[in-house]
Design an enzyme around this catalytic site. Structure first.
Site, PDB file in Angstrom:
ATOM      1  N   ILE A 261       0.831  -1.193   0.000  1.00  0.00           N
ATOM      2  CA  ILE A 261       0.000   0.000   0.000  1.00  0.00           C
ATOM      3  C   ILE A 261       0.867   1.245   0.000  1.00  0.00           C
ATOM      4  O   ILE A 261       0.662   2.167  -0.787  1.00  0.00           O
ATOM      5  CB  ILE A 261      -0.957   0.002   1.210  1.00  0.00           C
ATOM      6  CG1 ILE A 261      -1.933  -1.178   1.115  1.00  0.00           C
ATOM      7  CG2 ILE A 261      -1.722   1.315   1.293  1.00  0.00           C
ATOM      8  CD1 ILE A 261      -2.865  -1.292   2.303  1.00  0.00           C
ATOM      9  N   GLY A 264       7.006   3.712   4.016  1.00  0.00           N
ATOM     10  CA  GLY A 264       7.397   4.856   4.822  1.00  0.00           C
ATOM     11  C   GLY A 264       8.829   4.742   5.296  1.00  0.00           C
ATOM     12  O   GLY A 264       9.560   3.813   4.951  1.00  0.00           O
ATOM     13  N   GLU A 266       9.829   4.129   8.274  1.00  0.00           N
ATOM     14  CA  GLU A 266      10.039   3.144   9.331  1.00  0.00           C
ATOM     15  C   GLU A 266       9.344   1.825   9.091  1.00  0.00           C
ATOM     16  O   GLU A 266       9.657   0.835   9.755  1.00  0.00           O
ATOM     17  CB  GLU A 266       9.562   3.700  10.672  1.00  0.00           C
ATOM     18  CG  GLU A 266       8.060   3.892  10.756  1.00  0.00           C
ATOM     19  CD  GLU A 266       7.593   4.283  12.148  1.00  0.00           C
ATOM     20  OE1 GLU A 266       6.380   4.231  12.375  1.00  0.00           O
ATOM     21  OE2 GLU A 266       8.450   4.615  12.971  1.00  0.00           O
ATOM     22  N   VAL A 268       6.746  -0.764   6.131  1.00  0.00           N
ATOM     23  CA  VAL A 268       6.091  -1.033   4.856  1.00  0.00           C
ATOM     24  C   VAL A 268       4.678  -1.512   5.160  1.00  0.00           C
ATOM     25  O   VAL A 268       4.481  -2.392   6.000  1.00  0.00           O
ATOM     26  CB  VAL A 268       6.851  -2.094   4.045  1.00  0.00           C
ATOM     27  CG1 VAL A 268       6.129  -2.403   2.745  1.00  0.00           C
ATOM     28  CG2 VAL A 268       8.266  -1.628   3.760  1.00  0.00           C
ATOM     29  N   LYS A 291       1.626  -4.061   8.934  1.00  0.00           N
ATOM     30  CA  LYS A 291       2.648  -3.046   9.101  1.00  0.00           C
ATOM     31  C   LYS A 291       3.943  -3.756   9.450  1.00  0.00           C
ATOM     32  O   LYS A 291       4.114  -4.264  10.555  1.00  0.00           O
ATOM     33  CB  LYS A 291       2.261  -2.044  10.183  1.00  0.00           C
ATOM     34  CG  LYS A 291       3.234  -0.879  10.296  1.00  0.00           C
ATOM     35  CD  LYS A 291       2.705   0.229  11.178  1.00  0.00           C
ATOM     36  CE  LYS A 291       3.657   1.427  11.174  1.00  0.00           C
ATOM     37  NZ  LYS A 291       3.168   2.542  12.006  1.00  0.00           N
ATOM     38  N   ASP A 407       3.854  12.729  16.790  1.00  0.00           N
ATOM     39  CA  ASP A 407       4.146  12.847  15.356  1.00  0.00           C
ATOM     40  C   ASP A 407       2.854  13.068  14.580  1.00  0.00           C
ATOM     41  O   ASP A 407       2.670  12.553  13.476  1.00  0.00           O
ATOM     42  CB  ASP A 407       4.859  11.592  14.845  1.00  0.00           C
ATOM     43  CG  ASP A 407       5.432  11.791  13.453  1.00  0.00           C
ATOM     44  OD1 ASP A 407       5.689  12.940  13.065  1.00  0.00           O
ATOM     45  OD2 ASP A 407       5.612  10.788  12.733  1.00  0.00           O
TER      46      ASP A 407
END
Length: 543
Positions: A261, A264, A266, A268, A291, A407
């Site tokens: 999808i 990032g 940190e 996938v 994730k 964040d």
């Protein structure tokens, strides 16, 4: 003579001298012509046969026969040899084409040609010296040198033709032997072409080259490993991770993994379909996301600041390898998501956690993920609704879940069915963290800057939002320290310092970790520790 096809007359014996004479040859030729004419003209007599022309002979053949150059047997033999070489090379070319076929890597048979390329014996150009490649004396020079060196007997010396004694430690012999050993170096090590001259290497030079070759091999292997690690850091799907995915599928938790999808810094994010026949949880979502936290990032060395003050993981960080640190990071996100879900904040539902692979519910429809707030196309009214939901979510995150996102931005908020979903809470910290309020002010700045750019009216300032969440200003360091210390004394309290806990946290935590899990490879999420907490409100102390 007997023959199965016809009766053959016995040949008359003829003297060898007669056979070699030209007269006998002409007589034999005349007899052959007569026999041929009789075969072609059965009714003709011998006289007519002798006067008539037997056959039409081409002018080229007659001219070649009358040519004096063809009287030499050597010239005829050369022509025949040339024709044979030409036919042999053509056959060799056909064999080469059949052997190579359509392969991208072909093998040339040019070294086996009888006539070298770019040479034409029949050309009228000036004669050139033709050098056969097989006549090169240095073609197998290394093999001959190696045989010469190996020919030294066990006694360690021998005598050459000149009567000089040669030992295996002779400088010239040893240098040539070292040159032969260059052929055993790896192909990627450039040794040069030493065939055209008498190459000799001293032991010192050869040992230096060998040491350099070994170092290059080690460096190249390390470089390949580093490239593999970088690929793992970039895509996150290494062999260890694929094994975990296979186990999730074999245990009937997942039916199939569809694809990536997003990728990032940190983790996938993969899309997957759950198996309807999973026996331990019949309420599994039909679609889910995986994730996969990257296991080779150098940023994990800087993530201690998010974990060191967390009472759940501070004793485990710093004593683990990089891979186990990633497992703690994934476990931290699972625990934070469970807090958000229990507090009523829209977020993905945790399905299970296996090492560094976190399985969550899918936010989206029909394999199409919900867009991030940054990428969502909303109307002005929708932006106003999203603004109110994000502000309420930040307050609930602090008041009910006892967390600060740390964040939060338009990149970590999904817009789905007119609702904002908070994601990526692995770095979320509690208010007792020493930098928690700095993180909160940064979240306020990110969120309000986004909605200000979208034209949402009456957007609060970051300081006002910070004060509405915490109850004090960011500049009031004394008040913030008091709140931080109060949360340190009561780690699972919501937000009121005047509320005490009637339980022992260490006992509750050990009890939660000691609960029996189903005996399967898939690790099902544990219950939230807040279930074992009895909150007894007390009256706040008087000032």
């Amino acid at each position: 003579m007997s023959s199965p096809w016809a009766k053959i007359d016995k040949p008359e014996p003829i003297n060898l001298d007669d056979i070699m004479s030209e007269e006998v040859a002409r007589e034999l030729q005349a007899k052959e012509e007569k026999n041929l004419l009789k075969h072609l003209h059965p009714g003709s007599n011998d006289n007519v046969a002798c006067s008539e022309e037997p056959v039409d002979i081409p002018d080229e053949i007659l001219k070649a026969i009358s040519d004096d150059s063809f009287e030499s047997d050597e010239a005829i033999a050369k022509l025949l040899q040339m024709q044979f070489d030409k036919e042999y090379d053509e056959e060799l070319k056909r064999v080469e084409g059949k052997y190579n076929g359509t392969s991208k890597v072909s093998i040339s048979f040019d070294n086996y040609r009888r006539v070298p390329l770019n040479q034409d014996f029949l050309s009228d150009s000036e004669d050139e010296e033709i050098v056969d490649i097989r006549d090169r004396k240095d073609w197998d020079r290394f093999d001959s040198l190696k045989k010469e060196f190996n020919s030294i007997p066990q006694c360690g010396y021998k005598t050459n033709k000149d009567g000089k004694m040669i030992t295996k430690h002779d400088g010239v012999m040893s240098g040539r032997n070292n040159a032969c050993k260059l052929l055993s170096f790896p192909p990627e090590f450039q040794t040069g072409d030493g065939e055209t001259f008498d190459l000799k290497l001293s032991n010192k030079v050869f040992n230096s080259l060998k040491l350099h070759s070994n170092k290059e091999q080690v460096r190249r292997h390390k470089l390949n490993d580093k490239k593999e690690d970088q690929a793992t850091a970039e895509f996150g799907i290494d062999e260890y991770t694929r094994l975990i995915l296979y186990k999730l599928i074999n245990n009937q938790l997942l039916e199939k993994v569809n694809g990536v999808i997003s990728i990032g810094k940190e983790a996938v994010i993969l899309h997957a379909d759950t198996d309807p026949g999973f026996p331990f949880d019949p309420d599994l979502p039909k679609e889910c996301v995986l994730k996969v936290f990257k296991t080779t990032l150098a940023e994990f060395k800087q993530r201690d600041k998010y974990i060191k003050d967390d009472h759940r993981f501070k004793d485990r960080i710093g004593k683990q390898t990089a891979r186990k640190t990633v497992h703690i990071w994934a476990e931290k996100e699972m625990a934070n998501l469970m807090r958000l879900a229990k507090s009523g904040i829209p977020c993905p539902k945790v399905v299970t956690l296996k090492k560094h692979v976190l399985v969550m519910s899918f936010i989206g429809d029909d394999h199409k993920p919900a867009p991030k707030l940054k990428d969502a196309i909303l109307s002005d009214a929708d932006y106003m609704v999203a603004y109110d939901e994000v502000i309420e979510g930040m307050k609930a995150l602090y008041d009910k879940a006892n967390l600060i996102h740390a964040d939060l931005s338009e990149y970590n908020i999904l817009w789905h069915e007119d609702k904002c979903y908070f994601i990526d809470v692995s770095q979320s910290v509690e208010p007792s963290h020493e930098n928690a309020f700095h993180f909160l002010l940064r979240d306020c700045n990110n969120v309000l800057n986004f909605f200000s750019k979208k034209g949402v009216p009456e957007v609060m300032s970051p300081e006002e939002l910070f004060e509405s969440i915490t109850g004090c200003k960011f500049q009031d360091k004394v008040a913030l320290d008091t709140i931080r210390e109060s949360f340190k004394l009561k780690p699972h309290l919501v937000n009121k310092p005047g509320v005490e806990l009637n339980y022992n946290f260490d006992t509750a935590w050990k009890k939660a970790k000691s609960k029996e899990m189903p005996q399967v490879e898939v690790v099902l999420p544990v219950e939230n520790v807040l279930d074992d907490v009895d909150i007894a409100p007390v009256e706040p102390a008087k000032a």
